[in-house]
Design an enzyme around this catalytic site. Structure first.
Site, mmCIF file in Angstrom:
data_model
loop_
_atom_site.group_PDB
_atom_site.id
_atom_site.type_symbol
_atom_site.label_atom_id
_atom_site.label_comp_id
_atom_site.label_asym_id
_atom_site.label_seq_id
_atom_site.Cartn_x
_atom_site.Cartn_y
_atom_site.Cartn_z
ATOM 1 N N LYS A 61 0.852 -1.189 0.000
ATOM 2 C CA LYS A 61 0.000 0.000 0.000
ATOM 3 C C LYS A 61 0.889 1.241 0.000
ATOM 4 O O LYS A 61 1.698 1.437 0.903
ATOM 5 C CB LYS A 61 -0.910 -0.006 1.231
ATOM 6 N N ARG A 114 1.185 10.108 5.814
ATOM 7 C CA ARG A 114 1.286 8.683 6.140
ATOM 8 C C ARG A 114 2.566 8.063 5.601
ATOM 9 O O ARG A 114 2.664 6.852 5.476
ATOM 10 C CB ARG A 114 0.060 7.948 5.600
ATOM 11 N N GLU A 159 7.568 -6.162 1.301
ATOM 12 C CA GLU A 159 6.337 -6.071 2.096
ATOM 13 C C GLU A 159 5.445 -7.287 1.848
ATOM 14 O O GLU A 159 4.900 -7.882 2.774
ATOM 15 C CB GLU A 159 5.549 -4.803 1.728
ATOM 16 N N LYS A 182 -2.096 -1.554 -3.870
ATOM 17 C CA LYS A 182 -2.972 -0.384 -3.803
ATOM 18 C C LYS A 182 -2.160 0.891 -3.841
ATOM 19 O O LYS A 182 -1.204 0.981 -3.088
ATOM 20 C CB LYS A 182 -3.771 -0.466 -2.500
HETATM 21 C C1 PBG Z 1 -7.607 3.392 5.503
HETATM 22 C C2 PBG Z 1 -7.831 3.290 4.046
HETATM 23 C C3 PBG Z 1 -7.607 4.242 3.035
HETATM 24 C C4 PBG Z 1 -8.107 3.686 1.856
HETATM 25 C C5 PBG Z 1 -8.569 2.418 2.168
HETATM 26 N N1 PBG Z 1 -8.378 2.196 3.513
HETATM 27 C C6 PBG Z 1 -7.073 5.610 3.106
HETATM 28 C C7 PBG Z 1 -5.651 5.828 3.448
HETATM 29 O O1 PBG Z 1 -4.895 4.924 3.757
HETATM 30 O O2 PBG Z 1 -5.272 6.996 3.466
HETATM 31 C C8 PBG Z 1 -8.145 4.356 0.514
HETATM 32 C C9 PBG Z 1 -9.208 3.857 -0.407
HETATM 33 C C10 PBG Z 1 -9.454 4.691 -1.600
HETATM 34 O O3 PBG Z 1 -8.831 5.744 -1.844
HETATM 35 O O4 PBG Z 1 -10.357 4.310 -2.359
HETATM 36 N N2 PBG Z 1 -6.317 3.323 5.950
#
Ligand code: PBG
Length: 329
Positions: A196, A218, A234, A249
């Site tokens: 991610k 983040r 990861e 993602k």
């Molecule tokens: C929570 C989370 C996020 C998304 C999914 N779970 C936001 C982030 O990490 O900032 C993003 C999903 C999307 O943009 O469709 N941590």
């Protein structure tokens, strides 16, 4: 050696029937996962302004929406929650009467065959909006693990089939697996948000989930968009810790990562076609600049072609309708 004019690749492209026969990649409804947002209240169905066509649902209405998702032939939903209150311990995340826990129970009661996946994270439940416990201005990895594991267990207790940790703390898959196994939930599947990235494409989601961090960003826990080898590390760690499915993602700007993960590992690979990717297609088509169905289908096909088995997309319901009507193939 045969070449043009004996070889003519256009021969196989001449008619729709021929093209259909030699098509290498198809998006099936069975591949799709639709995100749903559970919000407090009663009788609430409120369109999310940053995600047109997607809604905040109160627990009493979310089951009916889940039913209609299942009727379209979509096998799974991914649940997010907007709690009534936030605090610095993220307590709404692991409350047995929390927003997601209640929504899971309602959905499972109404449509037991629908696969219910929950997003496991603390950011929506923390008053500071970070994904973990903040100590002296930093997100403390090891203190967060316990809360993440507790959150996953409470989702399993409510009836979730699958939990999806999205926090990017080190060691969270192992922490969740051991908590689930110790409490009798050895059948609960872990789909880890393994690779991610710290992406600007989450913008519309943070508005939808009210989860933007109130300070900083983040990047101390999500991956640097420039790094591919680190993403493989990861994924490798999450596989070793017991993940059943690994996710990449965002998806569209990370097709190379999807392809590399597919080649290197044997687990099912999920791709999250995130909010910003959906928004680009949606907004441009609202302006009349793109054909929404054709572009959405092309994006989803590219994810499958790169190697994704499963796709999480805000276009899932539209795609189901377009496939059914023959608008896309
Ligand atoms: C929570 C989370 C996020 C998304 C999914 N779970 C936001 C982030 O990490 O900032 C993003 C999903 C999307 O943009 O469709 N941590």
């Amino acid at each position: 050696m045969a070449s043009f004019p004996q070889i003519r690749l256009r021969r196989l492209r001449r008619t729709e029937a021929l093209r259909d026969m030699v098509r290498e990649t198809r998006v099936h409804l069975a591949d799709l996962i639709y995100p749903l947002f559970a919000a407090p209240g009663q009788g609430v169905k409120k369109e999310i302004s940053s995600l047109p066509g997607n809604y905040h649902w109160s627990p009493d209405l979310i089951a009916r929406e889940a039913e209609s998702v299942a009727e379209l032939g979509i096998p799974a939903v991914l649940l997010f929650g907007l709690p009534e209150e936030k605090d610095d311990a993220g307590s709404g995340a692991y409350d047995s009467q929390g927003i997601v826990q209640n929504a899971v129970r309602e959905i499972k009661k109404a449509v037991p065959e629908l696969v219910v996946i929950t997003d496991v994270c603390l950011c929506q439940y923390m008053d500071h909006g970070q994904c973990g416990v903040v100590v002296d201005g930093n997100v403390d990895n090891d203190r967060t693990l316990e809360l993440i594991a507790r959150t996953a267990r409470s989702h399993a207790e409510a009836g979730a089939d699958m939990v999806g940790p999205s926090d990017m703390m080190d060691g969270r898959v192992a922490a969740i697996r051991s908590e689930l196994d110790a409490t009798g939930f050895h059948e609960t599947i872990i789909m880890s948000y393994a690779a991610k990235y710290a992406s600007a494409f989450y913008g519309p989601f943070r508005e939808a989930a009210d989860s933007a961090p109130h300070f900083g960003d983040r990047r101390s826990y999500q991956l640097d968009p420039a790094n591919a080898r680190e993403a493989l590390r990861e994924v490798e760690l999450d596989v070793g810790e017991g993940a059943d499915i690994v996710m990449v993602k965002p998806a569209l700007a990370y097709l190379d990562i999807i392809a590399r993960v597919r080649r290197r590992f044997r687990l099912p690979v999920a791709a999250y076609n995130v909010s910003g990717e959906f928004a680009m297609v949606k907004a441009a088509s609202q302006k009349g600049w793109l054909d929404e169905a054709a572009c959405a289908a092309e994006v989803l096909t590219s994810l499958k072609r790169a190697g994704a088995d499963l796709i999480i997309t805000y276009h899932a319901k539209d795609m189901a309708a377009w496939l059914k009507s023959g608008k896309v193939t």
